[in-house]
Design a protein around this motif. Structure first.
Motif, PDB file in Angstrom:
ATOM      1  N   ARG A  69       0.850  -1.194   0.000  1.00 46.71           N
ATOM      2  CA  ARG A  69       0.000   0.000   0.000  1.00 46.71           C
ATOM      3  C   ARG A  69       0.879   1.235   0.000  1.00 46.71           C
ATOM      4  O   ARG A  69       1.837   1.333   0.768  1.00 46.71           O
ATOM      5  CB  ARG A  69      -0.907   0.012   1.220  1.00 46.71           C
TER       6      ARG A  69
ATOM      7  N   ARG B  28      -2.300  -1.029  -3.820  1.00 47.36           N
ATOM      8  CA  ARG B  28      -3.315  -0.025  -3.488  1.00 47.36           C
ATOM      9  C   ARG B  28      -2.650   1.299  -3.134  1.00 47.36           C
ATOM     10  O   ARG B  28      -1.534   1.314  -2.608  1.00 47.36           O
ATOM     11  CB  ARG B  28      -4.163  -0.515  -2.325  1.00 47.36           C
TER      12      ARG B  28
ATOM     13  N   VAL C 143      -4.906   0.139  -7.593  1.00 47.10           N
ATOM     14  CA  VAL C 143      -6.258   0.494  -7.158  1.00 47.10           C
ATOM     15  C   VAL C 143      -6.140   1.717  -6.242  1.00 47.10           C
ATOM     16  O   VAL C 143      -5.478   1.671  -5.205  1.00 47.10           O
ATOM     17  CB  VAL C 143      -6.930  -0.677  -6.405  1.00 47.10           C
TER      18      VAL C 143
ATOM     19  N   HIS D  84      -7.731   4.414  -3.732  1.00 40.02           N
ATOM     20  CA  HIS D  84      -8.852   4.608  -2.811  1.00 40.02           C
ATOM     21  C   HIS D  84      -9.624   5.866  -3.216  1.00 40.02           C
ATOM     22  O   HIS D  84      -9.020   6.898  -3.534  1.00 40.02           O
ATOM     23  CB  HIS D  84      -8.327   4.734  -1.379  1.00 40.02           C
TER      24      HIS D  84
END
Length: 169
Positions: free
Chosen positions: A66, A99, A129, A131
């Protein structure tokens, strides 16, 4: 070293407000029981792919699952050094299926909204991806206290909400 969060301070400008916000995000994540590493692009010294740039990316970027990008507004977008760092990376190895969370900061009133949209497009292209809670923080120069931290209750609530959502994302 294994960790899942890498916070990228998206400018190479020394002593920036960006690094101050990145370190505060790191502390807030730590308070929530999550380890995070801060990487400041002040440390990025390469204009082309080198064994040294590969080492940095393999040691810091590859283990991260992340990414949190603190994005200062540069000419209505993101700093060139950030784009350069991404362009020199091994896209499939470093970025794919991971992410990201985006926070834009500016001394102006839009909190780098356009830059966050540009970065979203770049990251989507890399199969990251993003958020949906992208937080624009405006007037950052007025929000930082004497210790270089955001202490405004409304902004802190928004950051906590954003981080809580990202931890669950």
């Amino acid at each position: 070293m294994e960790y899942s969060y890498l916070i990228i301070s998206g400018t190479n400008r020394p002593n920036s407000n960006t690094i101050k916000v990145a370190k505060q995000y790191q502390q807030l994540l730590s308070d929530k029981g999550n380890e995070a590493i801060v990487y400041s692009l002040e440390e990025w010294k390469w204009l082309e792919k080198t064994p040294e740039s590969d080492t940095v990316q393999n040691q810091l970027f590859l283990p991260a699952q992340r990414f949190i990008f603190i994005l200062p507004e540069y000419n209505g977008s993101i700093p060139g050094v950030l784009k350069l760092m991404i362009d020199l990376s091994d896209h499939q190895l470093i970025w794919q299926k991971k992410r990201a969370l985006l926070t834009g900061i500016s001394t102006g009133r839009a909190g780098n909204l356009r830059g966050m949209e540009h970065m979203t497009g770049i990251l989507n292209y890399l199969n990251v991806v993003v958020h949906p809670n992208k937080l624009p923080i405006s007037s950052i120069d007025k929000l930082l206290n004497g210790k270089g931290e955001i202490s405004d209750p409304t902004t802190l609530r928004a950051i906590h909400t954003q981080l809580n959502e990202f931890v669950e994302f």
